[in-house]
Design an enzyme around this catalytic site. Structure first.
Site, mmCIF file in Angstrom:
data_model
loop_
_atom_site.group_PDB
_atom_site.id
_atom_site.type_symbol
_atom_site.label_atom_id
_atom_site.label_comp_id
_atom_site.label_asym_id
_atom_site.label_seq_id
_atom_site.Cartn_x
_atom_site.Cartn_y
_atom_site.Cartn_z
ATOM 1 N N GLY A 79 15.346 -8.612 16.749
ATOM 2 C CA GLY A 79 15.522 -8.714 18.194
ATOM 3 C C GLY A 79 15.818 -7.345 18.767
ATOM 4 N N TYR A 147 19.598 -2.619 10.710
ATOM 5 C CA TYR A 147 18.173 -2.957 10.805
ATOM 6 C C TYR A 147 17.323 -1.817 10.233
ATOM 7 C CZ TYR A 147 13.753 -3.737 13.389
ATOM 8 O OH TYR A 147 12.438 -3.895 13.749
ATOM 9 N N ASN A 176 8.998 1.129 19.830
ATOM 10 C CA ASN A 176 9.225 -0.079 20.641
ATOM 11 C C ASN A 176 7.905 -0.617 21.158
ATOM 12 O OD1 ASN A 176 12.161 -0.279 20.957
ATOM 13 N ND2 ASN A 176 11.927 1.765 21.830
ATOM 14 N N GLU A 189 15.342 -10.529 23.135
ATOM 15 C CA GLU A 189 14.323 -9.773 23.860
ATOM 16 C C GLU A 189 14.633 -8.278 23.849
ATOM 17 O OE1 GLU A 189 16.412 -11.911 24.995
ATOM 18 O OE2 GLU A 189 17.360 -11.264 26.847
ATOM 19 N N LYS A 190 13.568 -7.481 23.916
ATOM 20 C CA LYS A 190 13.742 -6.026 23.961
ATOM 21 C C LYS A 190 13.714 -5.564 25.418
ATOM 22 C CE LYS A 190 12.760 -4.427 19.732
ATOM 23 N NZ LYS A 190 12.214 -3.245 19.124
ATOM 24 N N ALA A 191 14.017 -4.266 25.600
ATOM 25 C CA ALA A 191 14.250 -3.762 26.961
ATOM 26 C C ALA A 191 13.098 -4.035 27.947
ATOM 27 C CB ALA A 191 14.571 -2.279 26.909
ATOM 28 N N LYS A 198 14.595 -9.629 34.486
ATOM 29 C CA LYS A 198 15.639 -9.417 35.494
ATOM 30 C C LYS A 198 15.018 -9.158 36.858
ATOM 31 C CE LYS A 198 19.059 -7.634 32.236
ATOM 32 N NZ LYS A 198 20.121 -6.665 31.992
ATOM 33 N N ARG A 218 13.300 6.621 25.679
ATOM 34 C CA ARG A 218 12.530 5.726 24.821
ATOM 35 C C ARG A 218 11.041 5.945 25.058
ATOM 36 N NH1 ARG A 218 16.796 5.209 23.148
ATOM 37 N NH2 ARG A 218 18.102 3.387 22.821
ATOM 38 N N ARG A 281 14.757 9.455 20.403
ATOM 39 C CA ARG A 281 14.070 9.576 19.113
ATOM 40 C C ARG A 281 12.731 10.217 19.369
ATOM 41 N NH1 ARG A 281 14.987 4.193 17.497
ATOM 42 N NH2 ARG A 281 16.818 4.190 16.196
HETATM 43 P P1 NAD Z 1 9.188 -11.386 16.421
HETATM 44 O O1 NAD Z 1 10.605 -11.791 16.263
HETATM 45 O O2 NAD Z 1 8.460 -11.825 17.637
HETATM 46 O O3 NAD Z 1 8.352 -11.839 15.140
HETATM 47 C C1 NAD Z 1 8.908 -11.927 13.858
HETATM 48 C C2 NAD Z 1 8.557 -13.299 13.315
HETATM 49 O O4 NAD Z 1 9.094 -13.429 11.991
HETATM 50 C C3 NAD Z 1 9.174 -14.445 14.150
HETATM 51 O O5 NAD Z 1 8.172 -15.295 14.651
HETATM 52 C C4 NAD Z 1 10.066 -15.162 13.153
HETATM 53 O O6 NAD Z 1 10.106 -16.565 13.309
HETATM 54 C C5 NAD Z 1 9.441 -14.768 11.826
HETATM 55 N N1 NAD Z 1 10.375 -14.992 10.740
HETATM 56 C C6 NAD Z 1 11.700 -14.650 10.707
HETATM 57 N N2 NAD Z 1 12.246 -15.090 9.584
HETATM 58 C C7 NAD Z 1 11.275 -15.728 8.888
HETATM 59 C C8 NAD Z 1 11.252 -16.424 7.652
HETATM 60 N N3 NAD Z 1 12.367 -16.557 6.912
HETATM 61 N N4 NAD Z 1 10.096 -16.957 7.236
HETATM 62 C C9 NAD Z 1 8.969 -16.844 7.998
HETATM 63 N N5 NAD Z 1 8.925 -16.209 9.172
HETATM 64 C C10 NAD Z 1 10.074 -15.661 9.614
HETATM 65 O O7 NAD Z 1 9.176 -9.801 16.278
HETATM 66 P P2 NAD Z 1 7.998 -8.768 16.580
HETATM 67 O O8 NAD Z 1 8.428 -7.965 17.744
HETATM 68 O O9 NAD Z 1 6.685 -9.441 16.610
HETATM 69 O O10 NAD Z 1 8.122 -7.844 15.291
HETATM 70 C C11 NAD Z 1 7.237 -7.976 14.180
HETATM 71 C C12 NAD Z 1 7.620 -6.949 13.118
HETATM 72 O O11 NAD Z 1 7.550 -5.638 13.672
HETATM 73 C C13 NAD Z 1 9.051 -7.113 12.598
HETATM 74 O O12 NAD Z 1 9.081 -6.813 11.226
HETATM 75 C C14 NAD Z 1 9.824 -6.068 13.374
HETATM 76 O O13 NAD Z 1 10.985 -5.657 12.687
HETATM 77 C C15 NAD Z 1 8.786 -4.957 13.495
HETATM 78 N N6 NAD Z 1 9.036 -4.066 14.642
HETATM 79 C C16 NAD Z 1 8.929 -4.529 15.906
HETATM 80 C C17 NAD Z 1 9.166 -3.675 16.982
HETATM 81 C C18 NAD Z 1 9.053 -4.145 18.422
HETATM 82 O O14 NAD Z 1 9.263 -3.325 19.330
HETATM 83 N N7 NAD Z 1 8.753 -5.401 18.688
HETATM 84 C C19 NAD Z 1 9.497 -2.328 16.752
HETATM 85 C C20 NAD Z 1 9.608 -1.892 15.440
HETATM 86 C C21 NAD Z 1 9.349 -2.757 14.390
#
Ligand code: NAD
Length: 321
Positions: A79, A147, A176, A189-191, A198, A218, A281
């Site tokens: 998140g 994280y 991001n 949710e992210k920013a 909002k 960012r 960053r």
């Molecule tokens: P998201 O939370 O929308 O998607 C992650 C998904 O993983 C979710 O649908 C969740 O239900 C699923 N999940 C969690 N635990 C699980 C489990 N035990 N078994 C099966 N599924 C599981 O997040 P996202 O924004 O789509 O991010 C996807 C990837 O990218 C993640 O690894 C995140 O750390 C990485 N990431 C995202 C961002 C960003 O800005 N969104 C930035 C850097 C890295």
């Protein structure tokens, strides 16, 4: 036809990646612990599986007893800053279990290529003026939060299996990311999504609350650009982690102004206490550019796609209340 499994396909980036892979002609299985709540990605099939369980990981990577060609591991307990600061144990345990079991199951089954979604959170806190960090400069490691530490460990898991077991691993450190069909409320949710929500919820000339003093810098990458980068990296011969991000740095207050413009509203900001994350960053994107990747969406263009979708969700929620 190549076969791929997208883990985390019920989430934001994973669901967009399913579409990208279908556009590239793949057969795709989506896997997640939950359904995709906002749209139906064009996967060939979807499996509801908890990937913390090794048996489920083994099941996820086989189609009719044969390993798929490519596994994209995006499943994570994840998140925005609020979640990252309040759910450290969940992040360290749940995401690590998914990563440990999925890389092992993929390698043991004979999957050829494995993608892992890491994050810019592996880098240390920086000031605005510092020169860009290269991927190698993630070490000596000093991530700002757990994280980031979990991501570093999972990167090393993937590289260890690649070195010892022969499965090719590709690792992207995402900036991001934002766009339609991402989490927009509820605390994860992210920013960008939070600002859209909002601002959608106030009258013209209204006030929103923003965590911190609004000066943290960012860079945000639109989801279509990110999934294009993931695909290019997966097809490449880059064995080490690669940053993917658009180099357009804005302060949090400037992000608010971009969203306000998309909404056609004048917005006042009230800065309040809250988890802000790092000050800045700055890292290079030369490696991903060398693979022919270019970001196509400016922040303004990406927010113009994202704001109307979030505003629609806000309106639906208000209508249901
Ligand atoms: P998201 O939370 O929308 O998607 C992650 C998904 O993983 C979710 O649908 C969740 O239900 C699923 N999940 C969690 N635990 C699980 C489990 N035990 N078994 C099966 N599924 C599981 O997040 P996202 O924004 O789509 O991010 C996807 C990837 O990218 C993640 O690894 C995140 O750390 C990485 N990431 C995202 C961002 C960003 O800005 N969104 C930035 C850097 C890295």
């Amino acid at each position: 036809m190549k076969k791929a499994v997208v883990c985390g396909a019920g989430g934001f980036i994973g669901s967009h990646l399913v579409k990208k892979l279908k556009d590239e002609g793949y057969w795709v299985r989506g896997v997640d612990i939950k359904e995709q709540e906002f749209w139906t990605p064009p996967w060939d099939e979807f499996a509801l599986l908890d990937l913390r369980d090794p048996a489920n990981c083994e099941q996820a990577v086989l189609v009719e007893g044969q390993p798929v060609d490519e596994v994209y591991q995006l499943a994570a307990d994840m998140g925005g800053m609020g979640f990252i600061h309040s759910a450290e144990c969940e992040i360290m345990r749940n995401s690590a279990l998914c990563n440990i079991h999925m890389v092992h199951a993929s390698s043991a089954a004979g999957v050829k290529r494995y993608f892992f979604s890491s994050s810019a959170c592996v880098y240390r806190d920086m000031t605005k003026e510092e020169p860009d960090l290269t991927e190698e400069e993630a070490y000596p490691a000093q991530p700002h939060n757990e994280y980031g530490w979990e991501k570093l460990y999972a990167e090393r898991m993937a590289m260890t299996y690649a070195r010892n077991e022969g499965m090719m691993a590709r690792i992207a450190r995402f900036q991001n990311c934002y766009g339609p069909c991402g989490t927009w409320t509820g605390g994860r949710e992210k920013a960008p999504a939070a600002m859209c929500r909002k601002i959608a919820g106030i009258e013209d000339g209204g006030t929103i609350e923003v965590w911190g003093d609004g000066t943290a810098m960012r860079a945000y990458t639109y989801v279509d650009d990110l999934v294009d980068g993931i695909y290019r990296l997966m097809q490449s011969d880059c064995e080490a982690p690669v940053n993917i991000g658009r180099k357009e740095y804005v302060s949090v207050d400037e992000l608010v102004q971009v969203v306000a413009e998309a909404a056609g509203k004048t917005v006042n900001i009230k800065h309040i206490e809250g988890p802000v994350g790092v000050l800045a960053r700055n890292f290079t994107n030369e490696k991903i550019h060398a693979l022919g990747w270019e970001s196509k969406f400016s922040l303004k263009e990406g927010i113009a796609q994202t704001f109307p979708w979030v505003a629609e969700q806000v309106a639906k929620q208000q209508a249901d209340a």
